[in-house]
Enzyme design. Structure first.
Site, mmCIF file in Angstrom:
data_model
loop_
_atom_site.group_PDB
_atom_site.id
_atom_site.type_symbol
_atom_site.label_atom_id
_atom_site.label_comp_id
_atom_site.label_asym_id
_atom_site.label_seq_id
_atom_site.Cartn_x
_atom_site.Cartn_y
_atom_site.Cartn_z
ATOM 1 N N SER A 144 0.438 -1.707 0.278
ATOM 2 C CA SER A 144 -0.098 0.165 -0.089
ATOM 3 C C SER A 144 0.345 1.016 0.188
ATOM 4 C CB SER A 144 -0.992 -0.213 1.516
ATOM 5 O OG SER A 144 -0.428 -0.088 2.637
ATOM 6 N N HIS A 195 1.788 3.855 5.139
ATOM 7 C CA HIS A 195 0.988 5.197 3.500
ATOM 8 C C HIS A 195 1.363 6.439 3.347
ATOM 9 C CE1 HIS A 195 -2.601 2.627 5.042
ATOM 10 N NE2 HIS A 195 -1.550 1.719 4.166
#
Length: 314
Positions: A144, A195
């Site tokens: 991610s 992230h």
């Protein structure tokens, strides 16, 4: 390497179904390779997750830097894999066609490692700033972070779009920040620092020096091409052959006038409208140059007469 045992992986089956719907022939090679690698390592992990995840404790104190290579390509469960790979599928299709496969593969390789480094630095800073040693043990896996970096690139190369995050319509350049907060609120167990590391690396590439550094490092490798300029495919086939007369290869920019794809489309529409208005002919049988041309300026009287002719035709 050990095979993953247990229940039927519904997320994996759904991912394979989505890929089949798109069609393997429609997925660029590097994107397809990344999907295949992640699926393979999900089914056959190199080591257990606790031995491939990246953290301050493992990277800095125990010097297990090989986890920088392993952690992005391992996932916690089938739904973690599904959501990441579906995102990779669409981002990869858009970006790989624009940047070309070799450069896109280079980006994936650099981002995968660099995001792990930035993640460790962010967690280390949290330990020092908050005086909370628990951040040293926070261990992250998954693709991610790379996806957030690719989202920054996609928004950079496709500006002006609008994204919807939790029902809110936002300019695409702010969407990654909204998604960063939204994902953390919806799923608190996700890695906020991981992230954020992806966004920062993406900005280093689009706004900072990372792209120039990567070009400089790849300068000595012949098959790397400048992603900012379309490759001249004719040049690969012009060389010396016995009995063959050499011809100067055509330049892509001779056909486009240096316009972007959006500008080319706009100019083509304008040219089409003007050809209809002028009956497709030019004065004195003058031949137009190949490519995009800019119509001559007309007086207000000529424009008025042209509009009157349109109404008469109706």
């Amino acid at each position: 390497m050990q095979r993953r045992q247990g229940r039927v992986n519904a997320g994996l089956l759904l991912l394979l179904y989505q890929i089949s719907q798109v069609g393997l022939q429609n997925i660029p090679p590097v994107t397809l390779g990344v999907l295949a690698l992640n699926v393979f390592l999900f089914l056959n992990p190199v080591r257990p997750l606790t031995e491939v995840c990246i953290s301050v404790n493992e990277a800095i104190y125990k010097k297990n830097w090989q986890r920088l290579l392993l952690s992005p390509f391992h996932h916690a469960d089938d739904w973690h894999l599904y959501y990441n790979m579906i995102s990779m599928l669409w981002k990869g299709i858009m970006l790989e066609k624009k940047l070309k496969s070799v450069w896109f593969a280079y980006i994936i390789a650099v981002f995968s490692v660099l995001i792990g480094v930035v993640y460790v630095v962010l967690e280390f800073l949290l330990v020092k700033i908050l005086d909370d040693p628990s951040y040293e043990m926070s261990c992250g896996v998954g693709f991610s972070g790379v996806l957030f970096a690719l989202k920054v690139l996609n928004n950079h190369y496709n500006p002006g779009r609008v994204s919807t995050v939790l029902g809110l319509r936002l300019s695409s350049k702010y969407a990654c920040w909204a998604e960063l907060v939204a994902i953390h609120l919806i799923a608190p167990g996700t890695s906020f620092a991981g992230h954020l590391a992806g966004i920062l690396v993406g900005l280093l590439y689009t706004k900072g020096p990372l792209k120039k550094i990567m070009k400089a490092c790849a300068g000595g490798i012949s098959f790397f091409t400048d992603p900012g300029r379309p490759r001249d495919y004719y040049s690969d086939y012009y060389g010396y052959y016995p009995g063959y007369q050499y011809r100067t290869p055509r330049n892509y920019y001779d056909y486009t006038g240096g316009l972007t794809e959006e500008e080319q489309l706009e100019r083509a529409v304008l040219n089409s409208l003007n050809e209809r208005d002028f009956g497709g002919a030019t004065s004195n049988n003058e031949r137009r140059p190949y490519g995009f041309w800019f119509p001559p300026e007309r007086s207000e009287e000529e424009i008025r007469r042209q509009r009157l002719r349109r109404f008469e035709r109706r």
